[in-house]
Structures are given as C-alpha cells and as structure tokens.
Design a protein around this motif. Structure first.
Motif, PDB file in Angstrom:
ATOM      1  N   GLU A   6       0.805  -1.233   0.000  1.00 46.89           N
ATOM      2  CA  GLU A   6       0.000   0.000   0.000  1.00 46.89           C
ATOM      3  C   GLU A   6       0.837   1.283   0.000  1.00 46.89           C
ATOM      4  OE1 GLU A   6      -2.738   0.189   3.318  1.00 46.89           O
ATOM      5  OE2 GLU A   6      -2.907   2.360   3.102  1.00 46.89           O
ATOM      6  N   LEU A   7       0.525   2.138  -0.983  1.00 50.05           N
ATOM      7  CA  LEU A   7       1.082   3.494  -1.024  1.00 50.05           C
ATOM      8  C   LEU A   7       0.056   4.467  -0.466  1.00 50.05           C
ATOM      9  CD1 LEU A   7       2.443   4.526  -4.553  1.00 50.05           C
ATOM     10  CD2 LEU A   7       3.712   4.361  -2.432  1.00 50.05           C
ATOM     11  N   GLU A   8      -1.188   4.187  -0.792  1.00 43.99           N
ATOM     12  CA  GLU A   8      -2.284   5.098  -0.465  1.00 43.99           C
ATOM     13  C   GLU A   8      -3.577   4.304  -0.338  1.00 43.99           C
ATOM     14  OE1 GLU A   8      -2.549   8.532  -2.951  1.00 43.99           O
ATOM     15  OE2 GLU A   8      -4.676   8.853  -2.539  1.00 43.99           O
ATOM     16  N   GLY A   9      -4.476   4.767   0.524  1.00 37.92           N
ATOM     17  CA  GLY A   9      -5.810   4.170   0.597  1.00 37.92           C
ATOM     18  C   GLY A   9      -6.828   5.214   0.178  1.00 37.92           C
ATOM     19  N   VAL A  10      -7.719   4.832  -0.726  1.00 38.73           N
ATOM     20  CA  VAL A  10      -8.835   5.728  -1.062  1.00 38.73           C
ATOM     21  C   VAL A  10     -10.070   5.095  -0.430  1.00 38.73           C
ATOM     22  CG1 VAL A  10     -10.156   6.863  -2.889  1.00 38.73           C
ATOM     23  CG2 VAL A  10      -7.723   6.370  -3.238  1.00 38.73           C
ATOM     24  N   ALA A  11     -10.580   5.748   0.629  1.00 39.14           N
ATOM     25  CA  ALA A  11     -11.658   5.124   1.408  1.00 39.14           C
ATOM     26  C   ALA A  11     -12.961   5.894   1.259  1.00 39.14           C
ATOM     27  CB  ALA A  11     -11.253   5.077   2.875  1.00 39.14           C
ATOM     28  N   HIS A  12     -14.043   5.136   1.214  1.00 36.14           N
ATOM     29  CA  HIS A  12     -15.379   5.717   1.291  1.00 36.14           C
ATOM     30  C   HIS A  12     -15.766   5.637   2.766  1.00 36.14           C
ATOM     31  CE1 HIS A  12     -19.511   6.556   0.877  1.00 36.14           C
ATOM     32  NE2 HIS A  12     -19.643   6.224  -0.402  1.00 36.14           N
ATOM     33  N   ARG A  13     -15.711   6.794   3.463  1.00 36.81           N
ATOM     34  CA  ARG A  13     -15.943   6.769   4.912  1.00 36.81           C
ATOM     35  C   ARG A  13     -17.405   7.037   5.257  1.00 36.81           C
ATOM     36  NH1 ARG A  13     -10.366   8.113   7.838  1.00 36.81           N
ATOM     37  NH2 ARG A  13     -11.624   7.994   9.703  1.00 36.81           N
ATOM     38  N   GLY A  14     -18.272   7.164   4.249  1.00 33.93           N
ATOM     39  CA  GLY A  14     -19.686   7.441   4.514  1.00 33.93           C
ATOM     40  C   GLY A  14     -19.811   8.674   5.404  1.00 33.93           C
ATOM     41  N   ALA A  15     -20.789   8.620   6.357  1.00 38.68           N
ATOM     42  CA  ALA A  15     -20.955   9.757   7.284  1.00 38.68           C
ATOM     43  C   ALA A  15     -20.393   9.376   8.652  1.00 38.68           C
ATOM     44  CB  ALA A  15     -22.428  10.118   7.387  1.00 38.68           C
ATOM     45  N   TYR A  16     -19.549   8.341   8.691  1.00 34.35           N
ATOM     46  CA  TYR A  16     -19.073   7.803   9.972  1.00 34.35           C
ATOM     47  C   TYR A  16     -18.501   8.885  10.882  1.00 34.35           C
ATOM     48  CZ  TYR A  16     -16.320   5.386  13.459  1.00 34.35           C
ATOM     49  OH  TYR A  16     -15.785   4.988  14.652  1.00 34.35           O
ATOM     50  N   ASP A  17     -17.533   9.662  10.383  1.00 32.97           N
ATOM     51  CA  ASP A  17     -16.791  10.573  11.264  1.00 32.97           C
ATOM     52  C   ASP A  17     -17.648  11.741  11.736  1.00 32.97           C
ATOM     53  OD1 ASP A  17     -13.852   9.460  10.862  1.00 32.97           O
ATOM     54  OD2 ASP A  17     -14.900   9.420   8.949  1.00 32.97           O
ATOM     55  N   LEU A  18     -18.417  12.324  10.805  1.00 36.15           N
ATOM     56  CA  LEU A  18     -19.247  13.461  11.224  1.00 36.15           C
ATOM     57  C   LEU A  18     -20.315  12.990  12.209  1.00 36.15           C
ATOM     58  CD1 LEU A  18     -19.587  15.519   7.902  1.00 36.15           C
ATOM     59  CD2 LEU A  18     -18.036  15.906   9.815  1.00 36.15           C
ATOM     60  N   THR A  19     -20.838  11.786  12.013  1.00 37.05           N
ATOM     61  CA  THR A  19     -21.825  11.237  12.945  1.00 37.05           C
ATOM     62  C   THR A  19     -21.200  11.067  14.325  1.00 37.05           C
ATOM     63  OG1 THR A  19     -22.777   9.991  11.108  1.00 37.05           O
ATOM     64  CG2 THR A  19     -23.419   9.297  13.320  1.00 37.05           C
ATOM     65  N   GLN A  20     -20.017  10.487  14.357  1.00 35.16           N
ATOM     66  CA  GLN A  20     -19.346  10.237  15.641  1.00 35.16           C
ATOM     67  C   GLN A  20     -19.074  11.551  16.369  1.00 35.16           C
ATOM     68  OE1 GLN A  20     -19.939   6.864  15.932  1.00 35.16           O
ATOM     69  NE2 GLN A  20     -18.025   6.936  17.089  1.00 35.16           N
ATOM     70  N   HIS A  21     -18.535  12.539  15.643  1.00 36.65           N
ATOM     71  CA  HIS A  21     -18.190  13.801  16.305  1.00 36.65           C
ATOM     72  C   HIS A  21     -19.452  14.566  16.717  1.00 36.65           C
ATOM     73  CE1 HIS A  21     -13.952  13.299  16.034  1.00 36.65           C
ATOM     74  NE2 HIS A  21     -13.971  13.179  14.710  1.00 36.65           N
ATOM     75  N   GLN A  22     -20.505  14.420  15.964  1.00 33.17           N
ATOM     76  CA  GLN A  22     -21.761  15.065  16.342  1.00 33.17           C
ATOM     77  C   GLN A  22     -22.268  14.462  17.652  1.00 33.17           C
ATOM     78  OE1 GLN A  22     -24.729  16.615  13.485  1.00 33.17           O
ATOM     79  NE2 GLN A  22     -25.869  14.774  13.996  1.00 33.17           N
TER      80      GLN A  22
END
Ligand code: GAP
Length: 472
Positions: free
Chosen positions: A278-294
């Motif tokens: 792996e050089l790089e990961g292109v991830a589909h993070r959905g709304a995971y992070d904004l949901t968690q921080h909210q």
C-alpha cells in the motif's frame, strides 16, 4: 533492484539517515538529509499544487473546490474516543518468551517476519520458539499535558491527520462559504507505535501523510469514490511511477477499517516485497466521522443545502412546515466523505526505488537516479569546464541568477565527467556547462541526465528553458 544498494546510496549521498545514528539509531524513526529533504518537499509541493490548488476537473468537467488546513499534532483526547481510535486502533501482537529472543511480532504478519534466533526462520517455526497468544496492542503514542502525569493529563500524538479535518468541518464551512462537493486537505506528521517497523522507511513510527477529506452529497458518493481512485492513480504515473509497478486493489470486507464502506488501496511493487504494498488508501468513509463527532461533542455537524431549499421552498408555504422541512433531509444532512490518504514517506521511498538505475556508459557503469524533473532535489548543476579563462566568473553569475528561482548546485571540483556522475547519482536532470565557447558566443551546453544528449543554448535563455522543462 538491490535494496541494499539503494539504502547505501541514500546514506552516502544524504537522502536518508537513521535517526540518532551516533547513539545506535532508534527503531522506526528516520531523518532526511540534504537531498532527501528536497525530494520529500518536492513531493509534498507537487501534491499540494496538483490536488489542492489545481485539482483535475470533476467527472463532468466541473471545477473542484479544495482548501487546505494545518492542525495541531495533539488534540483533545475526546477526538480519539469519538473517532474510534482509543477503542479500536490496534494490531494483534505476540511475544516470544524464549531467552535470547524476546521478539515482539504482529500476529497477522508472522509468515513474513524474521525470527531473531539463528538460523533465521519465521517466528513460531524455530524449535525454541515460545509464542504467546495474540493480544491487542493500541498503536497510539501517549503523552501528558502539563506538570501532572495522571489520567486527567493524558493525550495522544495524532495517528492520522484526518481527524483534524473532521473536527474543523464546521469552522471551514462557516469561514469559507463552500458548497458541496468540496475537499479539505492536510499534509503533516502522524505517529503510530508500530509493533514491527520494517522495510526501511516503509513502516515507520513517525511519518507524514497527505490526506484529503472530500465531502459530498450521499447520493453522489460512489461517483466521487471512482473519481478519486482514478485521479490518484494517474497522479503517480504522471510523476514517473511505471504503471506496471502500480495497481489498485479493492479491499475485501474483512480488511476494511472500522469507518470504511469501501477502500481501494493503491499499491506499489517495492523491491523488498513479492506482492505490491500500500502506497495510499482511497476510502469511502460514509458519514461515519461526522456522525461520531456530532454524537460525542453534542455539536451539530450537518450541512444545509441552500440551493435545494431555494429551488423547492414554495412547496412549504406554512412557516412551521418550512422550518420542519429545513431541519432534515433532503435539505439538511450529514455529508459523505471520500478520503484519498497517501503517505509522503512511502511515496518518497517508491520514487527512490523507481528512480534507481545502473547502466553502462562507454566502459563505465553509472548509477543514476531517474527522478521526474519536478521531484528531483537539484534541478540543474552549473559546472565551469575549468577553473580559469573567465569560466568560473560566468558560471558563478549564472548560478546566482538561477538560484533565485530554482534549486541549483555549483560544482567546480574534479574532472567534468566525474562531476556529471555525481549529479547522476543525485538525480539532477540537467547539467549546464560553461566552456571555451561560452567565452566566445555566450552559450552553454545543457546535458540531459537520461539521454546524455547535449545541446547549446544562449545564456540568456537558460532560465526560460529550465522553467519550461520543469513545468507540471
Ligand atoms: N486517514 C486514513 C488513514 O490514516 P491508513 O491506511 O492507516 O489510513 C494512510 O494510512 C497512508 O499513510 C498509508 O497508505 C501509508 O501511505 C501511510 N502510512 C500509514 N502507516 C504508515 C507507517 N507506519 N509508516 C509509513 N507510512 C504509513
């Protein structure tokens, strides 16, 4: 390609040194020398220029909105509880109890690890191996803030730059009046207490990331996931990585990080591994992070789609109904995120591996680093053929003019052939030689590192020519 030769060249020519070398080094930490720091800076600058300031047009030819950020390395520890890192950012670890070994390994990498007992085999294969059951080991580096070293002062060095972007989502939105879709980019250090740092700088404990969090409407997220995979692969090939050595690989469901709906790794075939890494990961993070921080901060992280509302507000003539409609989808929602996350040190290592070549020139073998000119640490060397007859004066003047715009190097030591070889090893794409003819007609030769061809050009045209050759 022989990795040992590359490592030796990197040390000898000042690309990469072991950190704290005079004290025996420290495992998992590296320093970049005079040539290495230029190479890595050029990589980060190329990324910033091509992804943040001038990203490629979108799938429908539209301009891509992108801004940057530079966040603190240490953040409120609640960030890492919300992101899932405190609970889940760990690798399975096994120890070997055997006297004389006491090795510590990643349980999922035993087959490719080396047992310290001679004759070396994989851990667990030696008669004397006594491996423990795997246990989870959290990779975050801990530190304490202030004078007291108790639980209330505990903090972490960031293990990724991404969370700084998520927690600033609203700040950026409110201060820059961006509309979806748009990206926020950050380049900076990240720290992971890797169980088994290895393969030179490939897996380090301190490294730099170049990350984009691209916020979009959930309905468009697959389109942007595809866009970023394509854009990122093309970027590597544009900077000289042969497509034969690159591959996109869709991660299996069992490999996905806790936040990911889908991830494509962009992998490079490093000389130390039998499979691309792996050089790089292109991830589909959905709304995971904004949901968690909210949820964890109690702060609203939603986006209000003003354009959609203005188009459709007449559907809600009643004030109460309009207020209610504005507070929920399709007008107010948490955006989805596509994250192209690259490692600056990993790409630097790939660039070094890709550039290294040995070839016959006449009776000699030369070692040449074929860096893409944009990435090359030194852009041109200025060489007076001899140190007399007015040549050094002209060469010095050329050097002083050029160094205002380019990283150039002046070398008047030794035979010119040896000076060319030194520049080949440093990966300098062009050598400008001031010779007897320069005195007559104010021209110099420009030598191309790869073709070895030399052309003459007027002194007054050198800066323009270099600019043209180095243009992205
Ligand atoms: N925000 C997502 C994220 O951090 P990751 O796959 O864990 O995802 C992204 O890391 C990139 O960071 C990797 O593709 C790699 O280039 C780089 N990276 C991760 N761990 C590294 C390490 N221990 N040493 C060097 N680079 C590393």
């Amino acid at each position: 390609m022989d990795m040992e030769k590359l490592v030796a060249l990197c040390r000898r020519r000042g690309f990469i040194f072991q950190s704290s070398e005079i004290y025996g080094g420290i495992n998992g930490f590296w320093d970049y020398g005079p040539l290495g720091v230029e190479l890595k800076r050029n990589i980060k600058e190329a990324w910033w220029q091509d992804m943040v300031r001038n990203p490629p047009p979108g799938p429908d030819g539209e301009e891509i909105a992108m801004v940057g950020l530079d966040c603190a390395l240490i953040m409120n520890p609640k960030v890492w509880e919300a992101s899932g890192h405190v609970g889940g950012f760990s690798d399975p670890m096994v120890d070997c109890k055997t006297e004389g070994c006491k090795g510590r390994f990643r349980a999922d990498q035993l087959a490719t690890s080396v047992c310290p007992l001679k004759p070396s085999r994989a851990p667990g294969q030696h008669d004397k191996c006594q491996l423990t059951e795997p246990r989870t080991f959290n990779l975050m580096f801990k530190t304490f803030i202030g004078a007291l070293e108790d639980a209330s002062a505990l903090a972490y060095l960031r293990p990724e730059t991404a969370q700084g972007i998520f927690v600033n989502f609203k700040n950026v939105l409110d201060s820059s009046r961006l509309k979806l879709p748009f990206g926020i980019a950050q380049v900076g250090k990240a720290f992971r207490n890797e169980i088994n740092p290895r393969n030179y700088t490939f897996r380090s404990r301190e490294f730099e990331q170049m990350e984009i969090e691209f916020f979009c409407h959930p309905d468009d997220s697959m389109k942007w996931y595809q866009y970023w995979r394509d854009v990122r692969i093309k970027w590597y090939t544009k900077l000289g990585i042969k497509s034969d050595n690159l591959r996109p690989r869709e991660q299996g469901k069992e490999e996905l990080a806790h936040y990911s709906i889908g991830t494509t790794d962009i992998e490079y075939l490093f000389p130390f591994a039998s499979e691309p890494q792996e050089l790089e990961g292109v991830a589909h993070r959905g709304a995971y992070d904004l949901t968690q921080h909210q949820q964890h901060s109690g702060k609203d992280m939603s986006y209000f789609d003003e354009d959609a509302w203005l188009r459709e507000k007449d559907k809600y003539p009643e004030a109460e109904a309009a207020k209610e409609a504005k507070s929920k989808p399709p007008y107010r929602f948490l955006p989805h995120v596509i994250e192209p996350s690259a490692g600056a040190d990993r790409f630097t290592l790939a660039v070094l591996c890709e550039a290294y070549a040995e070839e016959k020139v006449g009776d000699e073998t030369r070692t040449v680093m074929r860096f893409h000119p944009r990435l090359a640490p030194i852009k041109a060397a200025i060489l007076p053929l001899v140190n007399k007859e007015g040549m050094p004066e002209i060469a010095r003047k050329l050097y002083q003019d050029l160094k205002r715009d380019f990283n150039v190097f002046y070398d008047d030591k030794g035979a010119v052939g040896r000076r060319y070889r030194r520049q080949d090893e440093a990966g300098t794409p062009y050598c400008l030689t001031v010779d007897g003819q320069t005195i007559q007609d104010h021209t110099v030769t420009i030598r191309d590192r790869d073709s070895l061809k030399q052309e003459r050009l007027p002194l007054a045209e050198v800066a323009g020519k270099l600019r043209e050759l180095l243009r992205p």
